[in-house]
Design a protein around this motif. Structure first.
Motif, PDB file in Angstrom:
ATOM      1  N   LEU A 259       2.832  13.299  20.241  1.00 34.59           N
ATOM      2  CA  LEU A 259       4.619  13.463  19.579  1.00 34.59           C
ATOM      3  C   LEU A 259       5.061  15.490  19.176  1.00 34.59           C
ATOM      4  CD1 LEU A 259       3.764  11.132  16.773  1.00 34.59           C
ATOM      5  CD2 LEU A 259       4.995  11.098  18.874  1.00 34.59           C
ATOM      6  N   TYR A 260       3.784  15.529  19.087  1.00 34.02           N
ATOM      7  CA  TYR A 260       3.949  18.136  19.257  1.00 34.02           C
ATOM      8  C   TYR A 260       4.467  17.810  20.736  1.00 34.02           C
ATOM      9  CZ  TYR A 260       3.062  22.187  19.062  1.00 34.02           C
ATOM     10  OH  TYR A 260       3.175  23.405  18.682  1.00 34.02           O
ATOM     11  N   GLY A 261       4.555  17.360  21.817  1.00 39.23           N
ATOM     12  CA  GLY A 261       4.775  17.758  23.265  1.00 39.23           C
ATOM     13  C   GLY A 261       5.750  17.237  23.207  1.00 39.23           C
ATOM     14  N   GLN A 262       6.520  16.081  22.597  1.00 38.81           N
ATOM     15  CA  GLN A 262       8.266  15.339  22.109  1.00 38.81           C
ATOM     16  C   GLN A 262       8.992  16.387  21.340  1.00 38.81           C
ATOM     17  OE1 GLN A 262       9.453  11.667  22.249  1.00 38.81           O
ATOM     18  NE2 GLN A 262       7.113  10.495  22.367  1.00 38.81           N
ATOM     19  N   ALA A 263       8.543  16.756  20.553  1.00 42.41           N
ATOM     20  CA  ALA A 263       9.287  17.756  19.210  1.00 42.41           C
ATOM     21  C   ALA A 263       9.671  18.745  20.221  1.00 42.41           C
ATOM     22  CB  ALA A 263       8.366  17.229  18.263  1.00 42.41           C
ATOM     23  N   GLU A 264       8.642  19.420  20.808  1.00 41.06           N
ATOM     24  CA  GLU A 264       8.304  20.581  20.913  1.00 41.06           C
ATOM     25  C   GLU A 264       9.224  20.760  22.292  1.00 41.06           C
ATOM     26  OE1 GLU A 264       7.087  24.194  20.980  1.00 41.06           O
ATOM     27  OE2 GLU A 264       7.393  22.725  18.703  1.00 41.06           O
ATOM     28  N   LYS A 265       9.747  19.772  23.113  1.00 45.77           N
ATOM     29  CA  LYS A 265      10.131  19.395  24.052  1.00 45.77           C
ATOM     30  C   LYS A 265      11.953  19.309  23.690  1.00 45.77           C
ATOM     31  CE  LYS A 265       9.989  18.819  27.847  1.00 45.77           C
ATOM     32  NZ  LYS A 265      10.327  19.792  29.334  1.00 45.77           N
ATOM     33  N   ILE A 266      11.963  18.881  22.565  1.00 41.14           N
ATOM     34  CA  ILE A 266      13.375  18.229  21.996  1.00 41.14           C
ATOM     35  C   ILE A 266      14.194  19.761  22.090  1.00 41.14           C
ATOM     36  CG2 ILE A 266      14.776  17.008  20.192  1.00 41.14           C
ATOM     37  CD1 ILE A 266      13.164  14.884  21.066  1.00 41.14           C
ATOM     38  N   LYS A 267      13.237  20.099  20.559  1.00 39.37           N
ATOM     39  CA  LYS A 267      13.669  21.093  20.416  1.00 39.37           C
ATOM     40  C   LYS A 267      14.339  22.460  21.621  1.00 39.37           C
ATOM     41  CE  LYS A 267       9.846  22.649  17.660  1.00 39.37           C
ATOM     42  NZ  LYS A 267       9.323  23.465  16.919  1.00 39.37           N
ATOM     43  N   LEU A 268      13.727  22.551  22.777  1.00 43.61           N
ATOM     44  CA  LEU A 268      13.622  23.486  23.961  1.00 43.61           C
ATOM     45  C   LEU A 268      14.725  23.238  24.165  1.00 43.61           C
ATOM     46  CD1 LEU A 268      13.566  25.747  25.703  1.00 43.61           C
ATOM     47  CD2 LEU A 268      11.942  23.880  26.768  1.00 43.61           C
ATOM     48  N   TRP A 269      15.483  21.683  24.301  1.00 42.16           N
ATOM     49  CA  TRP A 269      16.633  21.497  25.004  1.00 42.16           C
ATOM     50  C   TRP A 269      17.617  21.612  23.944  1.00 42.16           C
ATOM     51  CZ3 TRP A 269      16.973  16.213  28.038  1.00 42.16           C
ATOM     52  CH2 TRP A 269      15.846  16.237  28.743  1.00 42.16           C
ATOM     53  N   LYS A 270      17.663  21.828  22.727  1.00 44.06           N
ATOM     54  CA  LYS A 270      18.275  22.123  22.257  1.00 44.06           C
ATOM     55  C   LYS A 270      18.594  22.938  21.595  1.00 44.06           C
ATOM     56  CE  LYS A 270      18.567  20.266  17.591  1.00 44.06           C
ATOM     57  NZ  LYS A 270      17.874  19.532  16.271  1.00 44.06           N
ATOM     58  N   ARG A 271      17.991  23.899  21.832  1.00 41.54           N
ATOM     59  CA  ARG A 271      17.853  25.309  22.201  1.00 41.54           C
ATOM     60  C   ARG A 271      18.686  25.831  23.347  1.00 41.54           C
ATOM     61  NH1 ARG A 271      13.036  26.470  20.229  1.00 41.54           N
ATOM     62  NH2 ARG A 271      12.075  27.268  22.954  1.00 41.54           N
ATOM     63  N   GLU A 272      18.393  25.679  24.139  1.00 38.75           N
ATOM     64  CA  GLU A 272      18.754  25.585  25.552  1.00 38.75           C
ATOM     65  C   GLU A 272      20.377  25.352  25.394  1.00 38.75           C
ATOM     66  OE1 GLU A 272      18.092  27.827  28.131  1.00 38.75           O
ATOM     67  OE2 GLU A 272      15.890  27.715  26.160  1.00 38.75           O
ATOM     68  N   PHE A 273      20.274  23.837  25.204  1.00 36.02           N
ATOM     69  CA  PHE A 273      22.029  23.263  25.532  1.00 36.02           C
ATOM     70  C   PHE A 273      22.788  24.326  23.904  1.00 36.02           C
ATOM     71  CE2 PHE A 273      25.242  20.325  24.206  1.00 36.02           C
ATOM     72  CZ  PHE A 273      25.354  19.870  25.552  1.00 36.02           C
ATOM     73  N   GLU A 274      22.620  24.721  23.277  1.00 42.50           N
ATOM     74  CA  GLU A 274      23.139  25.651  21.936  1.00 42.50           C
ATOM     75  C   GLU A 274      23.299  27.361  22.718  1.00 42.50           C
ATOM     76  OE1 GLU A 274      21.204  26.164  18.405  1.00 42.50           O
ATOM     77  OE2 GLU A 274      21.376  23.684  18.126  1.00 42.50           O
ATOM     78  N   ARG A 275      22.509  27.342  23.358  1.00 41.09           N
ATOM     79  CA  ARG A 275      23.068  28.692  24.118  1.00 41.09           C
ATOM     80  C   ARG A 275      23.784  28.881  25.169  1.00 41.09           C
ATOM     81  NH1 ARG A 275      21.003  31.155  28.658  1.00 41.09           N
ATOM     82  NH2 ARG A 275      19.627  29.241  29.161  1.00 41.09           N
ATOM     83  N   LYS A 276      23.603  27.038  26.271  1.00 41.72           N
ATOM     84  CA  LYS A 276      24.934  27.623  27.281  1.00 41.72           C
ATOM     85  C   LYS A 276      26.386  26.694  26.748  1.00 41.72           C
ATOM     86  CE  LYS A 276      20.624  26.987  30.437  1.00 41.72           C
ATOM     87  NZ  LYS A 276      20.251  26.258  31.211  1.00 41.72           N
ATOM     88  N   HIS A 277      25.956  25.713  25.795  1.00 40.30           N
ATOM     89  CA  HIS A 277      27.537  25.098  25.291  1.00 40.30           C
ATOM     90  C   HIS A 277      28.028  25.269  24.299  1.00 40.30           C
ATOM     91  CE1 HIS A 277      26.567  22.985  29.742  1.00 40.30           C
ATOM     92  NE2 HIS A 277      25.152  23.115  29.185  1.00 40.30           N
ATOM     93  N   GLY A 278      28.202  26.550  23.867  1.00 42.61           N
ATOM     94  CA  GLY A 278      28.913  26.826  22.676  1.00 42.61           C
ATOM     95  C   GLY A 278      27.789  26.187  21.176  1.00 42.61           C
ATOM     96  N   GLY A 279      26.646  26.627  20.466  1.00 44.11           N
ATOM     97  CA  GLY A 279      26.298  26.135  19.334  1.00 44.11           C
ATOM     98  C   GLY A 279      26.197  24.596  19.063  1.00 44.11           C
ATOM     99  N   ASP A 280      26.011  24.080  18.131  1.00 44.06           N
ATOM    100  CA  ASP A 280      25.455  22.663  18.322  1.00 44.06           C
ATOM    101  C   ASP A 280      26.263  21.622  17.666  1.00 44.06           C
ATOM    102  OD1 ASP A 280      26.255  23.530  14.977  1.00 44.06           O
ATOM    103  OD2 ASP A 280      25.200  23.348  13.855  1.00 44.06           O
ATOM    104  N   MET A 281      28.171  22.133  18.083  1.00 50.19           N
ATOM    105  CA  MET A 281      29.038  21.547  17.620  1.00 50.19           C
ATOM    106  C   MET A 281      28.911  19.673  18.845  1.00 50.19           C
ATOM    107  SD  MET A 281      32.525  23.377  18.695  1.00 50.19           S
ATOM    108  CE  MET A 281      31.582  24.179  17.520  1.00 50.19           C
TER     109      MET A 281
END
Length: 258
Positions: A9-31
């Motif tokens: 579950l740690y690996g899952q949580a870290e992967k999701i955090k990474l995807w969210k962080r990269e997504f926010e960087r590439k696609h204009g934040g968390d909106m």
């Protein structure tokens, strides 16, 4: 469409955090990120979010946590029907803390149309490699025997391991490697964790590890009768699991029974 599953579950949580962080960087934040938890959202809500055009960006990210394991079967059927209509601009991730039933229509649809990512628990040299890397990332070092000792002391629980590593690195202040003595001093070994280790060692006929663990538990001040009762309890559980497995029950059903 992705399905994240597996005991790490740690690996899952870290992967999701990474995807969210990269997504926010590439696609204009968390909106353009939507997160849904368990059985509360309906399939319609999840797929409405997936079908909504992204705002001032190229992509949307939708994360549905524990939908396969907690939602009603009718909602899963509905999701299985809607999943083929996920537009190209949306990335839909199902993240499961419990292994989903592979017989369901939704699981089979994800398997056919998307990608299933298994997060297997880290063991042996992989777990030791993770510990060593995490220690280094936090600015510390660790002796080889201490590394092996820590991996055996807290096997597989990466959330707890990360907390213990942070504590150990802070204690040594990065001025020297972490030792076994540091681990014994700072790491609280729970009786249940030690009993798991002890019964595993007994089952594997590993006399050295079994005796070391037994002495460790005894030296922590635990009563001998309590230690014996915990060992007996573990073997009752093992016997029960084997009996239920012989009856043809799967992991989720065995967990519920126990």
């Amino acid at each position: 469409v992705f399905l994240f599953t597996g005991a790490d579950l740690y690996g899952q949580a870290e992967k999701i955090k990474l995807w969210k962080r990269e997504f926010e960087r590439k696609h204009g934040g968390d909106m353009n990120i939507s997160i849904f938890e368990g059985k509360n959202p309906s399939a319609r809500e999840i797929f409405q979010a997936a079908g909504s055009l992204p705002f001032l960006a190229e992509k949307r990210l939708i994360i549905a946590k524990n939908f396969l394991s907690e939602s009603e079967i009718e909602e899963q059927h509905a999701a299985a029907e809607l999943i083929q209509d996920v537009p190209e601009f949306s990335v839909l991730v199902f993240s499961e803390a419990v292994a989903p039933d592979r017989r369901t229509s939704l699981y089979k649809k994800i398997q056919k149309l998307g990608k299933i990512v298994e997060f297997a628990p880290l063991i042996g040299s992989k777990l030791q490699g993770w510990i060593e890397k995490t220690v280094q990332q936090k600015g510390g070092g660790i002796e080889k025997d201490a590394l092996i000792y820590l991996s055996e002391l807290i096997p597989g629980d990466l959330f707890r391991l990360e907390n213990e590593i942070a504590k150990l690195v802070g204690f040594t202040a990065g001025t020297r490697p972490i030792t076994k003595a540091d681990i014994d001093l700072l790491t609280q070994t729970q009786l249940t964790t030690s009993i798991f280790r002890l019964t595993d060692a007994i089952g594997q006929k590993n006399r050295k590890v079994a005796l070391e663990t037994l002495h460790q538990v005894m030296e922590s001040g635990e009563e001998l009768h309590r230690i014996l009762s915990m060992i007996m309890r573990q073997f009752r559980i093992i016997t029960s699991v084997k009996d239920l497995a012989d009856q043809g029950l799967g992991r989720d059903a065995i967990t519920a029974k126990l």
